[in-house]
Design a protein around this motif. Structure first.
Motif, mmCIF file in Angstrom:
data_model
loop_
_atom_site.group_PDB
_atom_site.id
_atom_site.type_symbol
_atom_site.label_atom_id
_atom_site.label_comp_id
_atom_site.label_asym_id
_atom_site.label_seq_id
_atom_site.Cartn_x
_atom_site.Cartn_y
_atom_site.Cartn_z
ATOM 1 N N SER A 69 3.846 14.530 14.150
ATOM 2 C CA SER A 69 4.932 13.839 13.471
ATOM 3 C C SER A 69 4.536 13.539 12.027
ATOM 4 N N VAL A 70 5.523 13.217 11.217
ATOM 5 C CA VAL A 70 5.295 12.885 9.811
ATOM 6 C C VAL A 70 4.292 11.732 9.695
ATOM 7 N N ALA A 71 4.538 10.658 10.474
ATOM 8 C CA ALA A 71 3.641 9.496 10.415
ATOM 9 C C ALA A 71 2.233 9.876 10.861
ATOM 10 N N ALA A 72 2.139 10.730 11.900
ATOM 11 C CA ALA A 72 0.818 11.110 12.415
ATOM 12 C C ALA A 72 0.041 11.933 11.390
ATOM 13 N N ASN A 73 0.748 12.698 10.573
ATOM 14 C CA ASN A 73 0.085 13.450 9.506
ATOM 15 C C ASN A 73 -0.647 12.524 8.545
ATOM 16 N N VAL A 74 0.026 11.450 8.162
ATOM 17 C CA VAL A 74 -0.578 10.499 7.230
ATOM 18 C C VAL A 74 -1.697 9.722 7.930
ATOM 19 N N ALA A 75 -1.422 9.304 9.167
ATOM 20 C CA ALA A 75 -2.408 8.519 9.922
ATOM 21 C C ALA A 75 -3.692 9.322 10.122
ATOM 22 N N TYR A 76 -3.548 10.629 10.336
ATOM 23 C CA TYR A 76 -4.730 11.479 10.542
ATOM 24 C C TYR A 76 -5.678 11.408 9.351
ATOM 25 N N ALA A 77 -5.118 11.546 8.145
ATOM 26 C CA ALA A 77 -5.956 11.515 6.936
ATOM 27 C C ALA A 77 -6.673 10.172 6.811
ATOM 28 N N LEU A 78 -5.981 9.104 7.192
ATOM 29 C CA LEU A 78 -6.594 7.773 7.099
ATOM 30 C C LEU A 78 -7.677 7.591 8.152
ATOM 31 N N ALA A 79 -7.435 8.130 9.352
ATOM 32 C CA ALA A 79 -8.438 8.025 10.419
ATOM 33 C C ALA A 79 -9.723 8.734 9.991
ATOM 34 N N ARG A 135 -10.824 9.043 7.057
ATOM 35 C CA ARG A 135 -11.523 8.206 6.062
ATOM 36 C C ARG A 135 -12.017 6.895 6.647
ATOM 37 N N GLY A 136 -11.858 6.723 7.930
ATOM 38 C CA GLY A 136 -12.410 5.548 8.581
ATOM 39 C C GLY A 136 -11.567 4.286 8.419
ATOM 40 N N VAL A 137 -10.277 4.431 8.121
ATOM 41 C CA VAL A 137 -9.409 3.252 8.032
ATOM 42 C C VAL A 137 -9.030 2.827 9.453
ATOM 43 N N SER A 138 -9.244 1.565 9.785
ATOM 44 C CA SER A 138 -9.017 1.139 11.169
ATOM 45 C C SER A 138 -7.528 0.997 11.464
ATOM 46 N N ARG A 139 -7.223 0.933 12.758
ATOM 47 C CA ARG A 139 -5.867 1.088 13.276
ATOM 48 C C ARG A 139 -4.810 0.201 12.599
ATOM 49 N N GLY A 140 -5.100 -1.077 12.495
ATOM 50 C CA GLY A 140 -4.115 -2.013 11.951
ATOM 51 C C GLY A 140 -3.712 -1.666 10.523
ATOM 52 N N PRO A 141 -4.680 -1.650 9.601
ATOM 53 C CA PRO A 141 -4.373 -1.303 8.216
ATOM 54 C C PRO A 141 -3.792 0.096 8.080
ATOM 55 N N ARG A 142 -4.205 0.980 9.017
ATOM 56 C CA ARG A 142 -3.713 2.357 8.957
ATOM 57 C C ARG A 142 -2.194 2.379 9.063
ATOM 58 N N ARG A 143 -1.676 1.616 10.061
ATOM 59 C CA ARG A 143 -0.229 1.626 10.289
ATOM 60 C C ARG A 143 0.520 1.075 9.067
ATOM 61 N N LEU A 144 -0.045 0.022 8.498
ATOM 62 C CA LEU A 144 0.593 -0.569 7.316
ATOM 63 C C LEU A 144 0.667 0.433 6.166
ATOM 64 N N ARG A 145 -0.461 1.126 5.953
ATOM 65 C CA ARG A 145 -0.487 2.079 4.831
ATOM 66 C C ARG A 145 0.422 3.263 5.076
ATOM 67 N N VAL A 146 0.496 3.712 6.346
ATOM 68 C CA VAL A 146 1.411 4.814 6.673
ATOM 69 C C VAL A 146 2.834 4.408 6.310
ATOM 70 N N ASP A 147 3.234 3.214 6.763
ATOM 71 C CA ASP A 147 4.594 2.739 6.473
ATOM 72 C C ASP A 147 4.829 2.651 4.968
ATOM 73 N N GLU A 148 3.818 2.144 4.261
ATOM 74 C CA GLU A 148 3.956 1.946 2.819
ATOM 75 C C GLU A 148 4.170 3.276 2.082
ATOM 76 N N VAL A 149 3.296 4.265 2.329
ATOM 77 C CA VAL A 149 3.435 5.515 1.564
ATOM 78 C C VAL A 149 4.669 6.306 1.980
ATOM 79 N N LEU A 150 5.062 6.188 3.265
ATOM 80 C CA LEU A 150 6.279 6.893 3.665
ATOM 81 C C LEU A 150 7.488 6.274 2.976
ATOM 82 N N ALA A 151 7.472 4.955 2.840
ATOM 83 C CA ALA A 151 8.563 4.280 2.134
ATOM 84 C C ALA A 151 8.595 4.725 0.672
#
Lengths: 235, 239
Positions: free
Chosen positions: B91-101, B103-119
């Motif tokens: 999915s679109v969100a999973a594409n962004v989340a993958y790159a963050l994972a 880089r070692g970004v943990s789950r909580g902040p990851r979701r926030l950043r995914v939402d932010e850049v998609l917005a």
């Protein structure tokens, strides 16, 4: 011709009333081949991906070997496993000869190279597309293997189903290491070979019909998975 | 805050394939702030220069030196967007989340950043959609979002709009400007003069594997010094 139609009606009759002998044989076949498939996939999927992605000494030889072993004659695999696990063999103490375990080992050896070689090609194709991105993202090779296997899941599933088809259809390997012992190691293909030579055509034919149906189902599944993936634009 | 990897020093960079020299000794120092546009005709070596700077390829001669980093150790603070957008089969969100994972970004902040850049890239409505069914322009915006999410110090863009129509091109260019405004250095290649004028603050003009001219964009377009750049701007195809 009369024999033939009688055999057919008897065969369908056996399938219809779920003849216990027939069911036992079908269940054992599925158990052996599915277990072999599981073990082979666990070994061959990472192996095929690793051969595609890692540059190590001997990777060329390994690739040629895997490709060559795709066409291994089942009887040869059976013979090799027989030599390994027979009483006088290096693994003879385990007492595996003429057991379902021996059949699982033989089928695993038979299909693992097929799954590994086809997986290697799938992963190579995907790497062509993903390679620069994954390097750019800073993905390590081991992680890349998991990523590509997941992203190639539909194509990998097709590969695994091809391996299953091969395992279900072969007769030579399980015949040699299993011995075709009634109620112990008798599977569909070996039973068909034996019953045909004994003239017991209805059981052979009944099993043949089931085997064909399974083969059709497997290939149908391969087709459906491929179509579904293409429609989702995900393949 | 990680220390800056700028300036980037490119020292006598050479890339040869067999007997053919594709880059013939490029030297430049690139600072952290301006949008750098590498301009030039097809085959000038623009994409190659970008890949060498990013570390996707190793030069056959010369060096790429990032401030205070060993060779190959700076890629964590960089991101790249390719001419043909590469999207993972998720999915679109999973594409962004993958790159963050990665880089070692943990789950909580990851979701926030995914939402932010998609917005910020206008993809919120497509978050759950398979990335492979997006249009070309949307896929490129997703590639930008994925690159942006890891908050790189530098973003390399290789002809990011070469395959897009004018509307999609504009959307991509707007996102590029926003990414720069958030503090990321932009280095991009293009052969599109209009795009170079719109986005370029500093122009590196490449031709035939050489850095022919390097100037602030306004001075470059007002009066190129080299005959090659003059010919390119006037649209005379002399190569």
């Amino acid at each position: 011709m009369d024999d033939f139609s009688t055999a057919f009606s008897l065969a369908f009759d056996m399938i219809g009333r779920l003849d216990p002998d027939l069911v036992e044989i079908v269940v054992l076949s599925l158990k052996v081949s599915l277990t072999a498939l599981l073990v082979a996939a666990l070994i061959a999927l990472p192996l095929g991906a690793a051969v595609a992605l890692f540059r190590f000494p001997g990777v060329g030889v390994l690739t040629v070997l895997l490709n060559a072993m795709m066409g291994l004659p089942p009887v040869v695999v059976g013979l090799v496993v027989y030599l390994l696990i027979s009483r006088a063999g290096p693994l003879g103490v385990l007492g595996l000869l003429f057991t379902p375990t021996a059949m699982i080992i033989a089928q695993t050896l038979l299909i693992a190279p097929i799954i590994a070689a086809l997986t290697r090609q799938v992963i190579l194709d995907l790497w062509e597309e993903y390679g620069e991105l994954l390097v750019s993202l800073g993905v390590h090779r081991a992680r890349a293997i998991a990523t590509l296997l997941w992203d190639g899941r539909f194509r990998v599933l097709t590969v695994v189903l091809a391996g299953f088809g091969r395992a279900m259809a072969e007769v030579g390997a399980v015949m040699i290491v299993g011995g075709n012992i009634n109620h112990v190691t008798r599977v569909m293909t070996t039973t068909i070979a034996l019953e045909t030579s004994k003239g017991n055509l209805s059981l052979a034919l009944g099993l043949g019909i089931i085997l064909l149906t399974l083969s059709l189902l497997i290939n149908g599944a391969i087709y459906v998975v491929g179509e579904w993936a293409a429609r989702r634009n995900a393949a | 805050m990680t220390p800056s990897i700028f300036p980037l020093r490119i020292e006598n960079l050479v890339y040869e394939v067999g007997e053919r020299a594709l880059l013939r000794g490029i030297t430049a120092e690139i600072g952290a702030t301006q949008r750098t546009v590498i301009l030039g005709p097809n085959g000038a070596g623009k994409s190659l220069l970008l890949r060498l700077c990013h570390g996707l390829l190793a030069p056959t001669g010369g060096r790429v030196v990032w401030q205070g980093r060993k060779e190959g150790a700076a890629i964590r603070d960089q991101a790249m967007v390719f001419q043909r957008p590469v999207t993972l089969r998720r999915s679109v969100a999973a594409n962004v989340a993958y790159a963050l994972a990665i880089r070692g970004v943990s789950r909580g902040p990851r979701r926030l950043r995914v939402d932010e850049v998609l917005a910020r890239t206008g993809l919120t409505a497509k978050a759950r959609v398979s990335a492979r069914v997006l249009s070309g322009g949307e896929q490129q915006r997703l590639a930008l979002a994925r690159a942006w999410a890891s908050r790189p110090q530098v973003l390399f863009l290789d002809e990011p709009t070469a395959n897009l129509d004018p509307a999609a091109t504009r959307a991509v260019e707007e996102v590029i400007l926003e990414i720069q405004a958030s503090g990321t250095k932009i280095v991009m290649t293009t052969h599109d003069l209009g795009q170079a004028r719109r986005l370029g603050e500093e122009i590196l003009f490449l031709c035939d594997g050489r850095l022919v001219e390097r100037k602030p964009a306004d001075r470059f377009f007002a009066g190129p010094e080299s005959p090659e750049a003059a010919a390119f701007i006037e649209g005379r195809l002399t190569w």
